[in-house]
Enzyme design. Structure first.
Site, PDB file in Angstrom:
ATOM      1  N   ASN A 111       0.784  -1.158  -0.081  1.00 18.25           N
ATOM      2  CA  ASN A 111      -0.040   0.066   0.133  1.00 18.25           C
ATOM      3  C   ASN A 111       0.720   1.046   0.084  1.00 18.25           C
ATOM      4  OD1 ASN A 111      -1.966  -1.887   0.146  1.00 18.25           O
ATOM      5  ND2 ASN A 111      -2.341  -1.367   2.466  1.00 18.25           N
ATOM      6  N   ILE A 112       0.236   2.476  -0.534  1.00 15.32           N
ATOM      7  CA  ILE A 112       1.179   3.425  -0.777  1.00 15.32           C
ATOM      8  C   ILE A 112       0.330   4.703  -0.105  1.00 15.32           C
ATOM      9  CG2 ILE A 112       1.904   2.892  -2.803  1.00 15.32           C
ATOM     10  CD1 ILE A 112      -0.315   4.688  -4.394  1.00 15.32           C
ATOM     11  N   ASP A 113      -0.559   4.294   0.836  1.00 13.67           N
ATOM     12  CA  ASP A 113      -1.291   5.368   1.712  1.00 13.67           C
ATOM     13  C   ASP A 113      -0.971   5.595   3.111  1.00 13.67           C
ATOM     14  OD1 ASP A 113      -2.030   3.202   3.374  1.00 13.67           O
ATOM     15  OD2 ASP A 113      -3.635   2.633   2.219  1.00 13.67           O
ATOM     16  N   HIS A 128       5.732  -0.663  -2.947  1.00 13.43           N
ATOM     17  CA  HIS A 128       5.314   0.236  -4.047  1.00 13.43           C
ATOM     18  C   HIS A 128       5.451   1.549  -3.680  1.00 13.43           C
ATOM     19  CE1 HIS A 128       2.936  -3.732  -5.467  1.00 13.43           C
ATOM     20  NE2 HIS A 128       4.218  -3.561  -5.595  1.00 13.43           N
ATOM     21  N   CYS A 139      15.369  16.261 -13.230  1.00 12.32           N
ATOM     22  CA  CYS A 139      16.541  16.078 -12.437  1.00 12.32           C
ATOM     23  C   CYS A 139      16.485  14.740 -11.357  1.00 12.32           C
ATOM     24  CB  CYS A 139      16.885  17.341 -11.727  1.00 12.32           C
ATOM     25  SG  CYS A 139      15.891  17.542 -10.271  1.00 12.32           S
ATOM     26  N   CYS A 177       8.946  20.766 -10.055  1.00  9.66           N
ATOM     27  CA  CYS A 177      10.180  20.625  -9.023  1.00  9.66           C
ATOM     28  C   CYS A 177      10.646  21.995  -8.661  1.00  9.66           C
ATOM     29  CB  CYS A 177      11.421  19.902  -9.945  1.00  9.66           C
ATOM     30  SG  CYS A 177      12.977  19.848  -9.103  1.00  9.66           S
ATOM     31  N   CYS A 180      14.303  22.399  -9.987  1.00 12.94           N
ATOM     32  CA  CYS A 180      14.601  22.799 -11.421  1.00 12.94           C
ATOM     33  C   CYS A 180      13.446  23.135 -12.417  1.00 12.94           C
ATOM     34  CB  CYS A 180      15.426  21.458 -12.039  1.00 12.94           C
ATOM     35  SG  CYS A 180      14.331  20.207 -12.597  1.00 12.94           S
ATOM     36  N   GLY A 217      -4.879  -9.175   3.097  1.00 15.87           N
ATOM     37  CA  GLY A 217      -5.904  -8.154   2.228  1.00 15.87           C
ATOM     38  C   GLY A 217      -5.150  -8.043   0.936  1.00 15.87           C
ATOM     39  N   CYS A 262     -10.521  -7.872   7.712  1.00 16.16           N
ATOM     40  CA  CYS A 262      -9.356  -8.142   8.750  1.00 16.16           C
ATOM     41  C   CYS A 262      -9.382  -7.230   9.719  1.00 16.16           C
ATOM     42  CB  CYS A 262      -7.983  -8.048   7.923  1.00 16.16           C
ATOM     43  SG  CYS A 262      -8.114  -6.547   6.896  1.00 16.16           S
TER      44      CYS A 262
HETATM   45  C1  BJW Z   1     -10.220  -7.679   2.165  1.00 16.08           C
HETATM   46  C2  BJW Z   1     -11.130  -6.545   2.860  1.00 16.08           C
HETATM   47  C3  BJW Z   1     -11.021  -6.706   4.115  1.00 16.08           C
HETATM   48  C4  BJW Z   1     -10.984  -6.455   0.634  1.00 16.08           C
HETATM   49  N1  BJW Z   1     -10.250  -7.502   4.880  1.00 16.08           N
HETATM   50  N2  BJW Z   1      -9.270  -8.541   2.821  1.00 16.08           N
HETATM   51  C5  BJW Z   1       5.427 -12.441 -13.417  1.00 16.08           C
HETATM   52  C6  BJW Z   1       4.135 -13.032 -14.146  1.00 16.08           C
HETATM   53  C7  BJW Z   1       3.405 -12.136 -14.809  1.00 16.08           C
HETATM   54  C8  BJW Z   1       3.707 -10.680 -14.549  1.00 16.08           C
HETATM   55  C9  BJW Z   1       4.842 -10.322 -14.250  1.00 16.08           C
HETATM   56  C10 BJW Z   1       5.908 -11.118 -13.370  1.00 16.08           C
HETATM   57  N3  BJW Z   1       6.730 -10.233 -12.971  1.00 16.08           N
HETATM   58  C11 BJW Z   1       6.455  -8.935 -13.147  1.00 16.08           C
HETATM   59  C12 BJW Z   1       5.303  -8.933 -13.892  1.00 16.08           C
HETATM   60  C13 BJW Z   1       4.477  -7.822 -14.395  1.00 16.08           C
HETATM   61  C14 BJW Z   1       3.688  -6.953 -13.253  1.00 16.08           C
HETATM   62  C15 BJW Z   1       2.723  -7.967 -12.837  1.00 16.08           C
HETATM   63  O1  BJW Z   1       2.967  -8.345 -11.650  1.00 16.08           O
HETATM   64  N4  BJW Z   1       1.535  -7.923 -13.671  1.00 16.08           N
HETATM   65  C16 BJW Z   1       0.561  -8.577 -12.890  1.00 16.08           C
HETATM   66  C17 BJW Z   1      -0.758  -8.020 -13.449  1.00 16.08           C
HETATM   67  C18 BJW Z   1       0.326 -10.082 -13.642  1.00 16.08           C
HETATM   68  N5  BJW Z   1       4.497  -6.442 -12.434  1.00 16.08           N
HETATM   69  C19 BJW Z   1       5.289  -5.377 -12.404  1.00 16.08           C
HETATM   70  O2  BJW Z   1       5.315  -4.814 -13.729  1.00 16.08           O
HETATM   71  C20 BJW Z   1       6.277  -5.022 -11.087  1.00 16.08           C
HETATM   72  N6  BJW Z   1       7.421  -4.620 -11.836  1.00 16.08           N
HETATM   73  C21 BJW Z   1       8.238  -5.561 -12.013  1.00 16.08           C
HETATM   74  O3  BJW Z   1       8.032  -6.833 -11.889  1.00 16.08           O
HETATM   75  O4  BJW Z   1       9.557  -5.044 -12.561  1.00 16.08           O
HETATM   76  C22 BJW Z   1      10.503  -5.867 -13.085  1.00 16.08           C
HETATM   77  C23 BJW Z   1      11.562  -5.115 -13.605  1.00 16.08           C
HETATM   78  C24 BJW Z   1      12.918  -5.358 -13.378  1.00 16.08           C
HETATM   79  C25 BJW Z   1      13.833  -4.545 -13.927  1.00 16.08           C
HETATM   80  C26 BJW Z   1      13.595  -3.461 -14.453  1.00 16.08           C
HETATM   81  C27 BJW Z   1      12.219  -3.193 -14.935  1.00 16.08           C
HETATM   82  C28 BJW Z   1      11.211  -3.799 -14.630  1.00 16.08           C
HETATM   83  C29 BJW Z   1       5.563  -3.631 -10.691  1.00 16.08           C
HETATM   84  C30 BJW Z   1       4.475  -3.944 -10.033  1.00 16.08           C
HETATM   85  C31 BJW Z   1       3.833  -2.695  -9.493  1.00 16.08           C
HETATM   86  C32 BJW Z   1       2.230  -2.524  -9.149  1.00 16.08           C
HETATM   87  N7  BJW Z   1       1.900  -1.322  -8.828  1.00 16.08           N
HETATM   88  C33 BJW Z   1       0.463  -1.216  -8.494  1.00 16.08           C
HETATM   89  C34 BJW Z   1       0.127   0.477  -8.544  1.00 16.08           C
HETATM   90  C35 BJW Z   1       1.079   1.543  -8.227  1.00 16.08           C
HETATM   91  C36 BJW Z   1       0.749   2.154  -6.910  1.00 16.08           C
HETATM   92  C37 BJW Z   1      -0.704   2.482  -7.028  1.00 16.08           C
HETATM   93  O5  BJW Z   1      -1.111   3.146  -7.816  1.00 16.08           O
HETATM   94  O6  BJW Z   1      -1.360   1.808  -6.196  1.00 16.08           O
HETATM   95  O7  BJW Z   1       0.338  -1.467  -7.013  1.00 16.08           O
HETATM   96  S1  BJW Z   1      -0.864  -2.262  -9.136  1.00 16.08           S
HETATM   97  C38 BJW Z   1      -1.789  -2.518  -7.711  1.00 16.08           C
HETATM   98  O8  BJW Z   1      -1.810  -3.676  -7.244  1.00 16.08           O
HETATM   99  C39 BJW Z   1      -0.833  -1.689  -6.616  1.00 16.08           C
HETATM  100  C40 BJW Z   1      -1.108  -2.736  -5.428  1.00 16.08           C
HETATM  101  O9  BJW Z   1      -0.063  -2.530  -4.443  1.00 16.08           O
HETATM  102  C41 BJW Z   1      -1.019  -3.867  -6.253  1.00 16.08           C
HETATM  103  C42 BJW Z   1      -1.487  -5.070  -5.494  1.00 16.08           C
HETATM  104  O10 BJW Z   1      -2.844  -5.022  -5.351  1.00 16.08           O
HETATM  105  P1  BJW Z   1      -3.225  -5.638  -3.974  1.00 16.08           P
HETATM  106  O11 BJW Z   1      -2.663  -4.960  -2.709  1.00 16.08           O
HETATM  107  O12 BJW Z   1      -3.060  -7.126  -3.772  1.00 16.08           O
HETATM  108  O13 BJW Z   1      -4.766  -5.299  -3.779  1.00 16.08           O
HETATM  109  P2  BJW Z   1      -5.996  -6.124  -4.659  1.00 16.08           P
HETATM  110  O14 BJW Z   1      -7.248  -4.945  -4.707  1.00 16.08           O
HETATM  111  O15 BJW Z   1      -5.683  -6.648  -5.708  1.00 16.08           O
HETATM  112  O16 BJW Z   1      -6.679  -7.003  -3.496  1.00 16.08           O
HETATM  113  C43 BJW Z   1      -7.331  -6.561  -2.362  1.00 16.08           C
HETATM  114  C44 BJW Z   1      -7.682  -7.993  -1.454  1.00 16.08           C
HETATM  115  O17 BJW Z   1      -8.194  -7.668  -0.414  1.00 16.08           O
HETATM  116  C45 BJW Z   1      -8.596  -8.588  -2.361  1.00 16.08           C
HETATM  117  O18 BJW Z   1      -8.355 -10.101  -2.470  1.00 16.08           O
HETATM  118  C46 BJW Z   1      -9.940  -8.488  -1.269  1.00 16.08           C
HETATM  119  O19 BJW Z   1     -10.622  -9.891  -1.240  1.00 16.08           O
HETATM  120  C47 BJW Z   1      -9.396  -8.353  -0.099  1.00 16.08           C
HETATM  121  N8  BJW Z   1     -10.181  -7.537   0.795  1.00 16.08           N
HETATM  122  N9  BJW Z   1     -11.514  -5.933   1.586  1.00 16.08           N
HETATM  123  C48 BJW Z   1      -9.549  -8.533   4.291  1.00 16.08           C
HETATM  124  N10 BJW Z   1     -11.595  -5.837   4.766  1.00 16.08           N
HETATM  125 ZN    ZN Z   2      14.027  18.771 -10.843  1.00 17.18          ZN
END
Ligand code: BJW
Ligand code: ZN
Length: 271
Positions: A111-113, A128, A139, A177, A180, A217, A262
């Site tokens: 999470n980013i919050d 993240h 820059c 920025c 710059c 979660g 949770c």
């Molecule tokens: C509850 C509840 C309650 C509800 N109690 N539960 C291998 C295989 C396939 C693809 C890839 C791979 N490796 C990399 C990739 C590509 C890609 C990827 O994973 N793609 C997939 C979609 C398949 N990954 C990347 O690109 C990553 N980078 C990378 O691998 O770089 C390699 C590299 C190396 C060297 C040079 C260059 C590159 C980066 C991934 C970044 C993801 N960023 C995000 C958005 C950015 C920030 C933002 O704006 O928020 O991050 S995506 C988004 O999903 C966000 C989240 O952190 C992330 C995960 O989501 P999360 O937290 O799991 O939330 P949800 O909504 O999915 O699930 C919520 C859950 O809670 C649900 O299950 C509910 O049931 C539950 N819930 N209420 C308990 N009260």
């Molecule tokens: Zn700058």
């Protein structure tokens, strides 16, 4: 059935108090009860009809920095207005418990919050990064920024409805920025961008030496975060998973699956 669920929770509670090393890995579901929409699943939010993968990538920012800034402005304001919930608090208290008992503890969040920090968690690895970090596209300097709004032109913008005003804001009026005057970007990890390598490997190493990994979660849909728990399981850690929905399991080898919100389940499970 109900009684055996309670017994399982008590058993998990006892095992956690006897552990030597515990990793807690969280995702958007931990903040859902604070009113922050998740990305996937029944609690998912939507922003103007886009999916997260359409907007959380460098290509989207290149195509329309205004649109991407509207989205992140909206999420910054929502997070600033939100309060940590009982799940964040239970995790922060558990960290204190571990500190007193000499249990090695680490919290890694996707999470980013910043709600974990606001609940009192002190050692948080932000896989993240954060809504409150910006990086200059010219820059590369990185700064923390809690301004609300982050710039005048974004005031009142970012409405998630598909009918919202989406007239592009001129680039010179987007966040700039201080050094710059280059265009700033939200410094979160977008799809296709690497996570901080040192932080990721410290979480992986910690996970692989843990007795327990608590997965809270997250849909386990996004890599590399989704690999942490299954890898740790192969290295001998037990997994306990907390999710509303049983279909989100990080591994088919979870010792404890605790279904439900949770904010209610974690306070019972964590010592
Ligand atoms: C509850 C509840 C309650 C509800 N109690 N539960 C291998 C295989 C396939 C693809 C890839 C791979 N490796 C990399 C990739 C590509 C890609 C990827 O994973 N793609 C997939 C979609 C398949 N990954 C990347 O690109 C990553 N980078 C990378 O691998 O770089 C390699 C590299 C190396 C060297 C040079 C260059 C590159 C980066 C991934 C970044 C993801 N960023 C995000 C958005 C950015 C920030 C933002 O704006 O928020 O991050 S995506 C988004 O999903 C966000 C989240 O952190 C992330 C995960 O989501 P999360 O937290 O799991 O939330 P949800 O909504 O999915 O699930 C919520 C859950 O809670 C649900 O299950 C509910 O049931 C539950 N819930 N209420 C308990 N009260
Ligand atoms: Zn700058």
């Amino acid at each position: 059935q109900k009684q055996s669920d309670e017994q399982r929770l008590t058993e998990l509670h006892d095992k956690l108090s006897q552990s030597k090393r515990v990793l807690v890995l969280t995702g958007a579901g931990v903040s859902a009860e604070s009113g922050i929409p998740t990305f996937r699943g029944s609690t998912a939010g939507s922003w103007r009809g886009f999916t997260i993968s359409e907007l959380a990538c460098p290509e989207a920012f290149q195509r329309s920095p205004s649109q991407v800034w509207e989205l992140y402005h909206y999420r910054r304001e929502k997070s600033l207005a939100a309060k940590p919930n009982l799940a964040h608090v239970a995790i922060a208290k558990f960290e204190q418990f571990c500190l007193k008992r000499g249990i090695d503890f680490m919290l890694a969040t996707q999470n980013i919050d910043r709600l974990h920090q606001r609940a009192g968690s002190s050692r948080v690895i932000e896989l993240h990064r954060s809504l409150f970090l910006v990086r200059c596209t010219a820059c590369d300097s990185v700064t923390e920024n809690y301004d609300s709004p982050i710039c005048e032109a974004l005031r009142g913008r970012g409405d998630p409805s598909p009918q919202a005003d989406s007239t592009p804001i001129p680039e010179d009026q987007l966040p700039r920025c201080a050094g710059c005057s280059g265009l700033l970007r939200p410094y979160v990890v977008w799809f296709g961008e690497p996570l901080n390598e040192g932080e990721l490997s410290s979480v992986q190493e910690f996970a692989n030496m843990s007795d327990f990994v608590l997965v809270v979660g997250t849909s386990n849909a996004v890599y590399p975060a989704a690999m942490i728990a299954p890898d740790a399981r192969r290295s001998g850690a037990q997994l306990a998973e907390f999710n509303l929905d049983a279909s989100c399991s990080s591994s088919n080898d979870v010792s404890y699956f605790v279904a439900g919100p949770c904010g209610s389940t974690l306070p019972k499970a964590l010592p």
